[in-house]
Design an enzyme around this catalytic site. Structure first.
Site, PDB file in Angstrom:
ATOM      1  N   GLY A 260      78.961  67.066  46.363  1.00  0.00           N
ATOM      2  CA  GLY A 260      78.597  67.879  47.519  1.00  0.00           C
ATOM      3  C   GLY A 260      77.738  69.082  47.210  1.00  0.00           C
ATOM      4  O   GLY A 260      77.420  69.864  48.108  1.00  0.00           O
ATOM      5  N   GLU A 302      81.523  64.851  40.957  1.00  0.00           N
ATOM      6  CA  GLU A 302      80.714  63.694  41.359  1.00  0.00           C
ATOM      7  C   GLU A 302      79.475  64.081  42.142  1.00  0.00           C
ATOM      8  O   GLU A 302      79.330  63.692  43.296  1.00  0.00           O
ATOM      9  CB  GLU A 302      81.555  62.758  42.239  1.00  0.00           C
ATOM     10  CG  GLU A 302      82.816  62.271  41.598  1.00  0.00           C
ATOM     11  CD  GLU A 302      83.807  61.672  42.580  1.00  0.00           C
ATOM     12  OE1 GLU A 302      84.668  60.899  42.150  1.00  0.00           O
ATOM     13  OE2 GLU A 302      83.722  61.984  43.779  1.00  0.00           O
ATOM     14  N   PRO A 303      78.562  64.853  41.583  1.00  0.00           N
ATOM     15  CA  PRO A 303      77.352  65.189  42.324  1.00  0.00           C
ATOM     16  C   PRO A 303      76.436  63.968  42.442  1.00  0.00           C
ATOM     17  O   PRO A 303      76.294  63.212  41.488  1.00  0.00           O
ATOM     18  CB  PRO A 303      76.694  66.266  41.457  1.00  0.00           C
ATOM     19  CG  PRO A 303      77.181  65.988  40.074  1.00  0.00           C
ATOM     20  CD  PRO A 303      78.568  65.412  40.216  1.00  0.00           C
ATOM     21  N   ARG A 305      73.492  63.868  45.362  1.00  0.00           N
ATOM     22  CA  ARG A 305      72.257  64.468  45.872  1.00  0.00           C
ATOM     23  C   ARG A 305      71.638  65.466  44.894  1.00  0.00           C
ATOM     24  O   ARG A 305      70.418  65.476  44.700  1.00  0.00           O
ATOM     25  CB  ARG A 305      72.604  65.212  47.174  1.00  0.00           C
ATOM     26  CG  ARG A 305      71.455  65.857  47.893  1.00  0.00           C
ATOM     27  CD  ARG A 305      71.987  66.826  48.959  1.00  0.00           C
ATOM     28  NE  ARG A 305      73.127  66.263  49.667  1.00  0.00           N
ATOM     29  CZ  ARG A 305      73.035  65.562  50.787  1.00  0.00           C
ATOM     30  NH1 ARG A 305      71.861  65.365  51.341  1.00  0.00           N
ATOM     31  NH2 ARG A 305      74.111  65.074  51.363  1.00  0.00           N
ATOM     32  N   TYR A 349      71.752  62.781  61.200  1.00  0.00           N
ATOM     33  CA  TYR A 349      72.399  64.090  61.294  1.00  0.00           C
ATOM     34  C   TYR A 349      71.448  65.263  61.375  1.00  0.00           C
ATOM     35  O   TYR A 349      71.736  66.348  60.861  1.00  0.00           O
ATOM     36  CB  TYR A 349      73.486  64.333  60.236  1.00  0.00           C
ATOM     37  CG  TYR A 349      73.402  63.586  58.939  1.00  0.00           C
ATOM     38  CD1 TYR A 349      74.344  62.604  58.648  1.00  0.00           C
ATOM     39  CD2 TYR A 349      72.419  63.871  58.001  1.00  0.00           C
ATOM     40  CE1 TYR A 349      74.296  61.919  57.447  1.00  0.00           C
ATOM     41  CE2 TYR A 349      72.379  63.182  56.793  1.00  0.00           C
ATOM     42  CZ  TYR A 349      73.316  62.220  56.526  1.00  0.00           C
ATOM     43  OH  TYR A 349      73.279  61.542  55.344  1.00  0.00           O
ATOM     44  N   CYS A 376      60.861  51.365  67.160  1.00  0.00           N
ATOM     45  CA  CYS A 376      60.994  51.381  68.610  1.00  0.00           C
ATOM     46  C   CYS A 376      62.191  52.216  69.043  1.00  0.00           C
ATOM     47  O   CYS A 376      63.133  51.709  69.664  1.00  0.00           O
ATOM     48  CB  CYS A 376      61.123  49.960  69.120  1.00  0.00           C
ATOM     49  SG  CYS A 376      59.796  48.923  68.530  1.00  0.00           S
ATOM     50  N   GLU A 377      62.178  53.484  68.695  1.00  0.00           N
ATOM     51  CA  GLU A 377      63.244  54.420  69.061  1.00  0.00           C
ATOM     52  C   GLU A 377      62.586  55.781  69.181  1.00  0.00           C
ATOM     53  O   GLU A 377      61.850  56.179  68.269  1.00  0.00           O
ATOM     54  CB  GLU A 377      64.282  54.549  67.931  1.00  0.00           C
ATOM     55  CG  GLU A 377      65.097  53.338  67.624  1.00  0.00           C
ATOM     56  CD  GLU A 377      66.312  53.186  68.526  1.00  0.00           C
ATOM     57  OE1 GLU A 377      66.719  54.187  69.153  1.00  0.00           O
ATOM     58  OE2 GLU A 377      66.823  52.067  68.601  1.00  0.00           O
ATOM     59  N   TYR A 406      69.840  59.499  49.379  1.00  0.00           N
ATOM     60  CA  TYR A 406      70.196  59.062  50.741  1.00  0.00           C
ATOM     61  C   TYR A 406      69.003  58.672  51.608  1.00  0.00           C
ATOM     62  O   TYR A 406      69.059  58.806  52.832  1.00  0.00           O
ATOM     63  CB  TYR A 406      71.062  60.118  51.446  1.00  0.00           C
ATOM     64  CG  TYR A 406      72.295  60.449  50.655  1.00  0.00           C
ATOM     65  CD1 TYR A 406      73.305  59.503  50.495  1.00  0.00           C
ATOM     66  CD2 TYR A 406      72.446  61.679  50.026  1.00  0.00           C
ATOM     67  CE1 TYR A 406      74.431  59.774  49.744  1.00  0.00           C
ATOM     68  CE2 TYR A 406      73.576  61.967  49.265  1.00  0.00           C
ATOM     69  CZ  TYR A 406      74.564  61.006  49.137  1.00  0.00           C
ATOM     70  OH  TYR A 406      75.675  61.281  48.379  1.00  0.00           O
TER      71      TYR A 406
HETATM   72  C1  LIG Z   1      79.281  61.236  48.905  1.00  0.00           C
HETATM   73  C2  LIG Z   1      80.275  61.497  47.857  1.00  0.00           C
HETATM   74  C3  LIG Z   1      79.885  62.146  46.680  1.00  0.00           C
HETATM   75  C4  LIG Z   1      78.500  62.677  46.438  1.00  0.00           C
HETATM   76  O1  LIG Z   1      78.104  63.603  47.383  1.00  0.00           O
HETATM   77  P1  LIG Z   1      76.751  64.441  47.169  1.00  0.00           P
HETATM   78  O2  LIG Z   1      76.658  65.270  48.385  1.00  0.00           O
HETATM   79  O3  LIG Z   1      75.655  63.452  47.070  1.00  0.00           O
HETATM   80  O4  LIG Z   1      76.914  65.227  45.925  1.00  0.00           O
HETATM   81  C5  LIG Z   1      80.832  62.305  45.703  1.00  0.00           C
HETATM   82  N1  LIG Z   1      82.103  61.859  45.854  1.00  0.00           N
HETATM   83  C6  LIG Z   1      82.508  61.222  46.978  1.00  0.00           C
HETATM   84  C7  LIG Z   1      83.882  60.750  47.091  1.00  0.00           C
HETATM   85  C8  LIG Z   1      81.606  61.030  48.012  1.00  0.00           C
HETATM   86  O5  LIG Z   1      82.012  60.409  49.129  1.00  0.00           O
END
Ligand SMILES: *Cc1c(COP(=O)(O)O)cnc(C)c1O
Length: 449
Positions: A260, A302-303, A305, A349, A376-377, A406
């Site tokens: 995140g 878990e990055p 993005r 979003y 077509c939107e 993404y």
């Molecule tokens: C989406 C997600 C991530 C990665 O999120 P980013 O915003 O891309 O860093 C990591 N862990 C889990 C469980 C996720 O659902």
């Protein structure tokens, strides 16, 4: 956004993006016009050194910030994965978090060892679980009660002990730069810490010899710009770990705090540096553990993005330029040869992006534009509001920044559009990461064609 500034000046582009002497955008010394000639438009371009550098920064920042046993930084494959990308990030010291059998298969094809893999998913199939356990995936994140029995039966059948984490919801949700803490969790992921579901899962897991519970997982959302979002989550996860220790005698040796970490899409976006974020989050956990008298767990992250997003751009060719007269002035609709099929984030979003004229330099007065796709939107918008030079014409190439995450991974074939290629560039050379789909690729699925 100051319309008089060349958008390429903003800090939202890949590290090796420059205008070259002919005024065109070049990444790592490769002119984007050449890449479009070779691969067609639209095109995703990845700055390999940018992605590798970020992967390395994450691996080192989080290992330095750790106070206890070191955990692993996993790259979240869903942001964008291919065999090449899986190799880059593992070569730079990351593991990979996969959330489906398909993502797992790409990692396996890339030769990523099982001890660098973690598996997610709120509805993993038996076949996916089987493949993961058989391959020796280091961690499976348990997301439901049903899954406890499923993973245990597969592990028992294969004669192994599978290490698992429990995905805990702690009532904290991050939404683009803000987070909300609630008591109640109305969403599909994980088991609730507040209602005793996590405790119940622990009771069941410890009875199963084929499972080894190593820790808890908590992911609070995406595009988080500072550590405040993690503060409440970390405190609640640590409190939960403490509860499990006291009530169930279970030692939580690992906490995975998810991903995140936010990136800059617009000139004013200002996420905390990788090291500062790492220091602050790890500090928060250490403090919370200290207060509860809990031994320090290994911390994993878990990055997605933040690794692959900033190094990627999308290049489109302009097809039509249509001025629309409004109450106050004019907005010009610039239609490109892709759209919601290669970037759904704006429609999904309300995401916003920085865009620049990329095939030439223009000194024309900027005009207010909306970059739209060819689908077509009417919601098929790539960039809602932006300034582009007033002399923009069909045939110009425009580049959208920070589309490495993404976009290609969420691409569709809506309106039977073939998905664009992905090329990487490094030291003036380009490499195909994924080739462009052809009409034949699409038709080959149809036995009547
Ligand atoms: C989406 C997600 C991530 C990665 O999120 P980013 O915003 O891309 O860093 C990591 N862990 C889990 C469980 C996720 O659902």
């Amino acid at each position: 956004m100051d319309p008089s500034v060349d958008p390429l000046e903003f800090q939202v582009w890949p590290r090796n993006a420059r205008r070259n002497s002919s005024g065109a955008l070049a990444i790592a010394g490769v002119d984007i016009r050449t890449l479009i000639e070779q691969h067609g438009s639209p095109l995703f371009i990845l700055d390999e050194q940018d992605v590798r550098t970020r992967a390395r920064e994450y691996a080192s920042a989080y290992s330095q910030a750790q106070v206890g046993q070191p955990g692993i930084v996993y790259f979240a494959a869903k942001a964008f994965i291919s065999v090449a990308i899986a190799r880059w990030v593992t070569e730079e010291g990351l593991g990979i978090d996969v959330a489906s059998g398909g993502e797992l298969e790409v990692a396996i094809r890339a030769g990523v060892p099982g001890d660098r893999l973690l598996m997610h998913g709120n509805n993993k199939s038996l076949a996916e679980i089987h493949r993961a356990v058989e391959y020796g995936v280091a961690r499976i994140v348990i997301d439901s009660f049903e899954e406890i029995a499923r993973v245990a039966s597969v592990a028992a059948e294969l004669g192994v002990v599978q290490k698992v984490l429990i995905r805990a919801t702690v009532g904290v949700e991050a939404h683009t730069h803000e987070f909300i803490a609630t008591a109640h969790e109305d969403q599909k992921f994980g088991l609730s810490g507040a209602t005793g579901e996590v405790e119940e899962a622990v009771r069941r897991i410890v009875k199963l010899p084929a499972l080894h519970l190593v820790g808890l997982h908590s992911h609070i959302g995406s595009q988080i710009f500072d550590s405040s979002g993690f503060e409440v989550a970390a405190a609640r996860v640590v409190a939960l770990a403490h509860l499990l220790q006291v009530n169930h005698g279970v030692t939580i040796s690992e906490l995975n705090l998810g991903g995140g970490m936010g990136i800059a899409y617009l000139p004013d976006d200002d996420p905390l540096s990788v090291q500062a974020m790492a220091d602050q989050i790890c500090g928060l956990v250490a403090k919370a553990c200290g207060e509860m008298g809990l031994p320090l767990p290994a911390l994993s992250f878990e990055p997605g993005r933040a690794i692959i997003g900033p190094g990627g751009i999308t290049v489109y060719e302009v097809g039509t330029v249509k001025p629309i007269h409004m109450d106050r002035g004019v907005r010009t609709y610039v239609s490109v040869d892709g759209g919601m099929s290669d970037n759904i984030r704006t429609a999904l979003y309300g995401a916003n992006y920085t865009v620049a004229l990329a095939s030439r330099l223009s000194t024309a007065e900027p005009i207010l534009c909306r970059v739209v796709g060819k689908h077509c939107e009417s919601g098929d918008i790539v960039v809602r509001d932006c300034w582009l030079p007033g002399d923009i014409v069909p045939g110009d190439l425009i580049a959208v920044a920070a589309t490495g995450a993404y976009c290609r991974s969420m691409a569709s074939n809506y309106n039977q559009l073939p998905k664009p290629a992905v090329v990487s560039v490094s030291d003036s050379l380009s490499t195909t990461v994924l080739r462009r789909e052809t009409m034949n690729d699409l038709l080959s699925l149809d036995p009547f064609a």
